[in-house]
Scaffold this motif. Structure first.
Motif, PDB file in Angstrom:
ATOM      1  N   SER A 133      52.140  87.140  32.643  1.00 43.28           N
ATOM      2  CA  SER A 133      53.272  87.520  31.793  1.00 43.28           C
ATOM      3  C   SER A 133      52.879  88.186  30.485  1.00 43.28           C
ATOM      4  CB  SER A 133      54.113  86.275  31.473  1.00 43.28           C
ATOM      5  OG  SER A 133      53.382  85.387  30.635  1.00 43.28           O
ATOM      6  N   GLY A 134      51.688  87.892  29.985  1.00 41.12           N
ATOM      7  CA  GLY A 134      51.300  88.361  28.657  1.00 41.12           C
ATOM      8  C   GLY A 134      51.509  87.326  27.577  1.00 41.12           C
ATOM      9  N   LEU A 135      52.005  86.138  27.936  1.00 43.91           N
ATOM     10  CA  LEU A 135      52.176  85.075  26.945  1.00 43.91           C
ATOM     11  C   LEU A 135      50.839  84.461  26.553  1.00 43.91           C
ATOM     12  CD1 LEU A 135      55.311  83.239  28.394  1.00 43.91           C
ATOM     13  CD2 LEU A 135      55.154  84.224  26.105  1.00 43.91           C
ATOM     14  N   LEU A 136      49.952  84.288  27.520  1.00 44.49           N
ATOM     15  CA  LEU A 136      48.672  83.644  27.265  1.00 44.49           C
ATOM     16  C   LEU A 136      47.639  84.654  26.784  1.00 44.49           C
ATOM     17  CD1 LEU A 136      48.440  81.286  30.377  1.00 44.49           C
ATOM     18  CD2 LEU A 136      49.417  80.795  28.122  1.00 44.49           C
ATOM     19  N   CYS A 137      46.699  84.144  25.971  1.00 41.30           N
ATOM     20  CA  CYS A 137      45.594  84.971  25.452  1.00 41.30           C
ATOM     21  C   CYS A 137      46.118  86.201  24.707  1.00 41.30           C
ATOM     22  CB  CYS A 137      44.667  85.392  26.589  1.00 41.30           C
ATOM     23  SG  CYS A 137      44.057  84.033  27.598  1.00 41.30           S
ATOM     24  N   ASN A 138      47.254  86.044  24.062  1.00 37.12           N
ATOM     25  CA  ASN A 138      47.887  87.138  23.323  1.00 37.12           C
ATOM     26  C   ASN A 138      47.837  86.793  21.840  1.00 37.12           C
ATOM     27  OD1 ASN A 138      49.561  89.034  22.134  1.00 37.12           O
ATOM     28  ND2 ASN A 138      51.095  88.970  23.773  1.00 37.12           N
ATOM     29  N   PHE A 139      46.950  87.437  21.114  1.00 36.33           N
ATOM     30  CA  PHE A 139      46.728  87.096  19.711  1.00 36.33           C
ATOM     31  C   PHE A 139      47.792  87.686  18.785  1.00 36.33           C
ATOM     32  CE2 PHE A 139      42.609  86.748  21.795  1.00 36.33           C
ATOM     33  CZ  PHE A 139      42.200  85.490  21.367  1.00 36.33           C
ATOM     34  N   ASP A 140      48.730  88.430  19.348  1.00 39.38           N
ATOM     35  CA  ASP A 140      49.838  88.964  18.554  1.00 39.38           C
ATOM     36  C   ASP A 140      51.058  88.051  18.582  1.00 39.38           C
ATOM     37  OD1 ASP A 140      48.428  91.290  17.870  1.00 39.38           O
ATOM     38  OD2 ASP A 140      48.976  92.243  19.773  1.00 39.38           O
ATOM     39  N   VAL A 141      50.978  86.947  19.310  1.00 40.20           N
ATOM     40  CA  VAL A 141      52.113  86.046  19.481  1.00 40.20           C
ATOM     41  C   VAL A 141      51.977  84.843  18.560  1.00 40.20           C
ATOM     42  CG1 VAL A 141      53.134  84.370  21.092  1.00 40.20           C
ATOM     43  CG2 VAL A 141      52.724  86.705  21.831  1.00 40.20           C
ATOM     44  N   THR A 142      53.085  84.452  17.937  1.00 35.92           N
ATOM     45  CA  THR A 142      53.161  83.213  17.166  1.00 35.92           C
ATOM     46  C   THR A 142      53.929  82.185  17.983  1.00 35.92           C
ATOM     47  OG1 THR A 142      53.126  84.369  15.037  1.00 35.92           O
ATOM     48  CG2 THR A 142      54.037  82.144  15.055  1.00 35.92           C
ATOM     49  N   TRP A 143      53.392  80.966  18.059  1.00 34.81           N
ATOM     50  CA  TRP A 143      54.009  79.883  18.822  1.00 34.81           C
ATOM     51  C   TRP A 143      54.661  78.882  17.870  1.00 34.81           C
ATOM     52  CZ3 TRP A 143      53.833  79.732  24.218  1.00 34.81           C
ATOM     53  CH2 TRP A 143      52.993  80.671  24.829  1.00 34.81           C
ATOM     54  N   VAL A 144      55.903  78.503  18.172  1.00 38.48           N
ATOM     55  CA  VAL A 144      56.649  77.565  17.330  1.00 38.48           C
ATOM     56  C   VAL A 144      57.118  76.398  18.197  1.00 38.48           C
ATOM     57  CG1 VAL A 144      58.659  77.250  15.842  1.00 38.48           C
ATOM     58  CG2 VAL A 144      57.384  79.409  15.781  1.00 38.48           C
ATOM     59  N   PHE A 145      56.983  75.178  17.654  1.00 39.61           N
ATOM     60  CA  PHE A 145      57.391  73.964  18.352  1.00 39.61           C
ATOM     61  C   PHE A 145      58.072  73.027  17.356  1.00 39.61           C
ATOM     62  CE2 PHE A 145      53.480  75.614  20.154  1.00 39.61           C
ATOM     63  CZ  PHE A 145      53.700  75.596  21.521  1.00 39.61           C
ATOM     64  N   PHE A 146      58.706  71.992  17.880  1.00 40.74           N
ATOM     65  CA  PHE A 146      59.168  70.879  17.043  1.00 40.74           C
ATOM     66  C   PHE A 146      58.585  69.615  17.670  1.00 40.74           C
ATOM     67  CE2 PHE A 146      61.700  67.554  15.293  1.00 40.74           C
ATOM     68  CZ  PHE A 146      62.087  68.002  14.036  1.00 40.74           C
ATOM     69  N   HIS A 147      57.641  68.981  16.942  1.00 40.65           N
ATOM     70  CA  HIS A 147      56.897  67.831  17.474  1.00 40.65           C
ATOM     71  C   HIS A 147      56.075  68.311  18.665  1.00 40.65           C
ATOM     72  CE1 HIS A 147      55.741  63.798  18.505  1.00 40.65           C
ATOM     73  NE2 HIS A 147      56.599  63.250  17.690  1.00 40.65           N
ATOM     74  N   SER A 148      54.983  68.987  18.346  1.00 37.62           N
ATOM     75  CA  SER A 148      54.319  69.861  19.318  1.00 37.62           C
ATOM     76  C   SER A 148      53.346  69.182  20.260  1.00 37.62           C
ATOM     77  CB  SER A 148      53.562  70.959  18.552  1.00 37.62           C
ATOM     78  OG  SER A 148      52.581  70.374  17.694  1.00 37.62           O
ATOM     79  N   ALA A 149      52.901  67.965  19.993  1.00 37.02           N
ATOM     80  CA  ALA A 149      51.794  67.384  20.747  1.00 37.02           C
ATOM     81  C   ALA A 149      52.031  67.423  22.253  1.00 37.02           C
ATOM     82  CB  ALA A 149      51.540  65.946  20.290  1.00 37.02           C
ATOM     83  N   TYR A 150      53.194  66.962  22.681  1.00 36.15           N
ATOM     84  CA  TYR A 150      53.464  66.909  24.114  1.00 36.15           C
ATOM     85  C   TYR A 150      53.810  68.295  24.673  1.00 36.15           C
ATOM     86  CZ  TYR A 150      53.257  61.851  23.940  1.00 36.15           C
ATOM     87  OH  TYR A 150      52.815  60.563  23.788  1.00 36.15           O
ATOM     88  N   ASP A 151      54.512  69.102  23.897  1.00 32.99           N
ATOM     89  CA  ASP A 151      54.838  70.457  24.361  1.00 32.99           C
ATOM     90  C   ASP A 151      53.565  71.248  24.662  1.00 32.99           C
ATOM     91  OD1 ASP A 151      57.588  70.043  24.049  1.00 32.99           O
ATOM     92  OD2 ASP A 151      57.534  70.670  21.956  1.00 32.99           O
ATOM     93  N   ILE A 152      52.610  71.214  23.733  1.00 35.89           N
ATOM     94  CA  ILE A 152      51.380  71.972  23.919  1.00 35.89           C
ATOM     95  C   ILE A 152      50.537  71.360  25.036  1.00 35.89           C
ATOM     96  CG2 ILE A 152      49.201  72.613  22.829  1.00 35.89           C
ATOM     97  CD1 ILE A 152      50.614  73.068  20.263  1.00 35.89           C
ATOM     98  N   ALA A 153      50.541  70.039  25.138  1.00 36.05           N
ATOM     99  CA  ALA A 153      49.785  69.402  26.208  1.00 36.05           C
ATOM    100  C   ALA A 153      50.297  69.850  27.578  1.00 36.05           C
ATOM    101  CB  ALA A 153      49.862  67.880  26.078  1.00 36.05           C
TER     102      ALA A 153
END
Length: 278
Positions: free
Chosen positions: A152-172
């Motif tokens: 998709s282009g989501l991964l390994c894309n250094f132009d993207v900023t990732w936003v979460f709320f209480h991120s530990a489980y989301d990122i895991a």
């Protein structure tokens, strides 16, 4: 500051039947069409209530110990029920693009209460894949999702900023999907190596829950923080991943404007609430 929006974004519900087509839309938005912020929310259930590594209260744990608890719970669970993804642009007039990916999961599982860090059998909104209106929908296969996620282009894309709320489980969970559901790395340093590989490193990640702790007046869960900033939920319902990702995106925009001018949020990038701070 209230967020003024003149439209209600469509939350695109994604199942096995339209998974590939919707990932093509995501790829289109990321490649030269001005979308560079990704806001993610996950809704999930755990397989059993005794899968944490110890009984020490999270406030008394080190970040390494908290990560081990997250890893034990995520690796011990059945996976994501829903993943919400909102693409946003810094260009005025570009609408938010919102998807809600539906994975299969049984109703008998116990949800994780992130505010108390305990597992509690509390009432939850009726899962859409169990709703009679969606009875003919086939849930997404996680392997197919992982494969399309890489294209998709989501991964390994250094132009993207990732936003979460209480991120530990989301990122895991995102890291598990990025690695085709392999077990999470054994140590926190290895976990961060995975984040750097797939999500561009710590400077690309912002946790709204932690940012709210850095202010003098914002606290509580997503709904409370958003209401404190005058941000309304304009589509969907609470605890539905697409709606929560959209609300998180709007709350982030308002919080940055009101509380972190002149790029002051950058100093708080990469701090994961639930692991480094709680």
């Amino acid at each position: 500051m209230a967020t003024a929006l003149c439209y209600v974004p469509l939350i695109q519900s994604v199942w096995a039947s339209n998974l590939e087509a919707e990932f093509e839309r995501i790829s289109w938005a990321l490649h030269g069409h001005g979308y560079s912020r990704v806001t993610v929310d996950t809704e999930f259930y755990l397989a059993r209530p005794d899968c944490s590594s110890n009984n020490i209260h999270p406030h008394c744990q080190s970040p390494e110990q908290r990560y081990k608890d997250v890893r034990a719970r995520v690796d011990g669970g059945l996976g994501i029920r829903q993943l919400g993804l909102t693409l946003s642009s810094d260009h005025p007039g570009y609408p938010d693009l919102v998807w809600e990916f539906n994975f299969g999961c049984g109703l008998h599982r116990l949800p994780l209460d992130l505010e108390t860090d305990n597992i509690q059998p509390k009432p939850q909104p009726w899962p859409r894949h169990q709703d009679p209106r969606y009875s003919n929908m086939e849930p997404i296969n996680s392997y197919n999702f992982s494969k399309l996620l890489h294209y998709s282009g989501l991964l390994c894309n250094f132009d993207v900023t990732w936003v979460f709320f209480h991120s530990a489980y989301d990122i895991a969970f995102l890291l598990k999907l990025a690695t085709f559901y392999r077990p999470l790395p054994p140590s926190l340093s290895d976990f961060y190596s995975g984040i750097t590989t797939f999500f561009g490193g710590s400077h690309c990640i912002f946790d709204l829950k932690y940012l709210s702790c850095c202010t003098n007046h914002l606290y509580g869960g997503l709904d409370h923080v958003s209401k404190s900033l005058g941000v309304e939920r304009i589509a969907g319902e609470a605890h539905q991943a697409g709606s929560d990702s959209l609300l998180t995106s709007h709350t982030y925009e308002c919080m940055i404007y009101a509380c972190f001018p002149f790029d002051r949020a950058a100093r708080h990038a990469g701090i994961l609430y639930g692991i480094h701070h709680i």
